[in-house]
Scaffold this active site. Structure first.
Site, mmCIF file in Angstrom:
data_model
loop_
_atom_site.group_PDB
_atom_site.id
_atom_site.type_symbol
_atom_site.label_atom_id
_atom_site.label_comp_id
_atom_site.label_asym_id
_atom_site.label_seq_id
_atom_site.Cartn_x
_atom_site.Cartn_y
_atom_site.Cartn_z
ATOM 1 N N ARG A 46 0.840 -1.208 0.000
ATOM 2 C CA ARG A 46 0.000 0.000 0.000
ATOM 3 C C ARG A 46 0.875 1.259 0.000
ATOM 4 O O ARG A 46 0.509 2.271 -0.587
ATOM 5 C CB ARG A 46 -0.978 -0.015 1.192
ATOM 6 C CG ARG A 46 -1.790 1.264 1.301
ATOM 7 C CD ARG A 46 -3.166 1.112 1.955
ATOM 8 N NE ARG A 46 -3.194 0.239 3.104
ATOM 9 C CZ ARG A 46 -2.703 0.537 4.316
ATOM 10 N NH1 ARG A 46 -2.122 1.694 4.522
ATOM 11 N NH2 ARG A 46 -2.782 -0.327 5.303
ATOM 12 N N TYR A 98 -16.149 15.935 -16.523
ATOM 13 C CA TYR A 98 -16.566 14.538 -16.461
ATOM 14 C C TYR A 98 -17.612 14.364 -15.343
ATOM 15 O O TYR A 98 -17.422 14.874 -14.225
ATOM 16 C CB TYR A 98 -15.325 13.678 -16.192
ATOM 17 C CG TYR A 98 -15.643 12.230 -15.946
ATOM 18 C CD1 TYR A 98 -16.178 11.445 -16.950
ATOM 19 C CD2 TYR A 98 -15.433 11.653 -14.698
ATOM 20 C CE1 TYR A 98 -16.497 10.122 -16.716
ATOM 21 C CE2 TYR A 98 -15.736 10.321 -14.463
ATOM 22 C CZ TYR A 98 -16.262 9.563 -15.483
ATOM 23 O OH TYR A 98 -16.578 8.265 -15.248
HETATM 24 C C1 LIG Z 1 -13.148 8.774 -17.074
HETATM 25 C C2 LIG Z 1 -12.672 10.077 -16.660
HETATM 26 C C3 LIG Z 1 -12.339 10.332 -15.319
HETATM 27 C C4 LIG Z 1 -12.513 9.298 -14.215
HETATM 28 O O1 LIG Z 1 -11.662 8.226 -14.375
HETATM 29 P P1 LIG Z 1 -11.984 6.725 -13.856
HETATM 30 O O2 LIG Z 1 -10.746 5.999 -14.223
HETATM 31 O O3 LIG Z 1 -13.210 6.276 -14.598
HETATM 32 O O4 LIG Z 1 -12.234 6.817 -12.405
HETATM 33 C C5 LIG Z 1 -11.841 11.583 -15.006
HETATM 34 N N1 LIG Z 1 -11.692 12.534 -15.941
HETATM 35 C C6 LIG Z 1 -12.016 12.333 -17.235
HETATM 36 C C7 LIG Z 1 -11.828 13.427 -18.223
HETATM 37 C C8 LIG Z 1 -12.530 11.102 -17.643
HETATM 38 O O5 LIG Z 1 -12.852 10.918 -18.926
#
Ligand SMILES: *Cc1c(COP(=O)(O)O)cnc(C)c1O
Length: 377
Positions: A46, A98
């Site tokens: 970790r 997002y």
């Molecule tokens: C998908 C995405 C995230 C989140 O990532 P995860 O790996 O799904 O947790 C953050 N920012 C952007 C621009 C994304 O497309």
């Protein structure tokens, strides 16, 4: 070194115990200590793991940063970053982001008394106007998901320097191959490694890249404490994926540019969003701060009935969440990736029910265009 040379070699040396060219996956939770406190820098996975360390060195080199930390997902990387703040602190955020980042801020971190102001960060003055005495962090996404709006990283970085704020840039859509926010003055770069860095839709991961020793202390402490680390296996898989990042991104970019042109000249399409089109509102800025325009295109059809038909008629583009893989995907942001944003807010931002997002893969361009053409008919 050039980008691909670093992508293939940075952080990696033949394994000293066997001379294996490819770093082993260190599937171990714990490490032998010869006597109390005497070890080789690893005590518990970790806190640190050799495979994850190699990956972190590699991605730091690609993003032109001193340090990288790898997390179990993109949102867990963002969570760790906001966990370095404390109750009462204020954060300025791009309003078109997002959906999962919006949910994390609005529905989780708000409960810990962090406050957020969402601004249209394509206008630098909006960021400046939102700064308060409690502001600690400015969080922008550029280009944004799903409308591909571009914010001026350098101009916003100047404001942040002046006001002593940390600037974090979500660089998921560009990857370090097309954009390096640290070189433009940002303090932290964020990646959902699940997308282009991974590139094969088979792993979840997140990365933070930065230069400051102070941030390294804070972020590695938070990461070890909340435990959202990337597993040794996924670290290895991501290291393998990144080796081909440049060739994949060139092809995503090529295919998407051609498809954007095709969509622009099609009567069934109301509006096309792609930073490589001269009609894009921040086209000049895009050319200045990015070295390519990426593989994501959003567009609006005329009505929802047409959207539903289009989505079911596609044969190669697959209806699914996520993006950035070698295979082409199509998504309906309003009901999928951005469903956690209230409808009223979505409409205000321009994420209408008629909006479709393509993640253009690296298949043969002719096949992709024929697929879109037949589905529109
Ligand atoms: C998908 C995405 C995230 C989140 O990532 P995860 O790996 O799904 O947790 C953050 N920012 C952007 C621009 C994304 O497309």
């Amino acid at each position: 070194m050039g980008f691909s040379t670093d992508a293939i070699h940075a952080g990696q040396h033949p394994d000293p115990s066997t001379n294996a060219i490819i770093p082993p996956i260190h599937l171990t939770t714990t490490f032998y200590q010869e006597e109390i406190g005497k070890h080789k820098g690893y005590v518990y996975t970790r806190s640190a793991n050799p495979t994850r360390d190699i990956l972190q060195k590699n991605i730091a080199a690609l993003e032109k940063g001193s340090y990288a930390l790898a997390f179990s997902s993109g949102v867990s990387a963002i969570h760790a970053l906001t966990s370095t703040l404390k109750a009462g602190d204020h954060i300025i955020v791009s309003e078109d982001i997002y959906g999962g980042t919006f949910r994390l801020f609005e529905q989780v971190m708000k409960n810990f008394e962090l406050s957020f102001t969402f601004v249209d960060s394509t206008k630098v003055e909006n960021v400046e106007a939102a700064v308060r005495s409690e502001t600690k962090l400015v969080f922008i996404e550029t280009p944004t998901n799903p409308l591909l709006l571009i914010s001026d990283i350098k101009a916003i970085a100047e404001i942040c320097k002046e006001k002593n704020l940390i600037l974090a840039v979500d660089n998921t859509f560009m990857t370090p191959y097309f954009q390096n926010p640290l070189e433009l003055g940002a303090d932290v770069v964020i990646h959902s490694a699940t997308k282009y860095l991974g590139g094969h839709s088979d792993l979840l991961g997140g990365v933070l890249v930065f230069n400051s020793d102070e941030l390294l202390n804070k972020l590695s402490f938070v990461q070890k404490s909340i435990g959202s680390v990337l597993s040794p296996f996924d670290s290895w898989l991501l290291l393998r994926s990144v080796k081909t990042l440049a060739v994949r991104m060139d092809r995503h970019n090529y295919n998407a540019s051609k498809i954007a042109d095709f969509l622009l000249n099609n009567n069934s399409i109301k509006k096309v969003y792609y930073p490589g089109l001269s009609s894009h509102p921040q086209y000049e800025l895009a050319k200045k701060q990015m070295r390519g325009f990426g593989g994501i295109i959003s567009f609006e059809l005329h009505d929802f009935k047409q959207v539903k038909k289009f989505l079911t008629n596609l044969k190669i583009f697959t209806l699914a969440e996520s993006l950035g893989g070698v295979e082409s995907l199509v998504c309906h942001p309003a009901t999928m990736t951005h469903a956690s944003i209230p409808k009223e807010r979505r409409e205000k931002l321009g994420i209408s029910d008629n909006l479709v997002r393509l993640s253009v893969g690296i298949e043969d361009l002719e096949d992709l265009i024929l697929d879109i053409e037949q589905a529109l008919k």
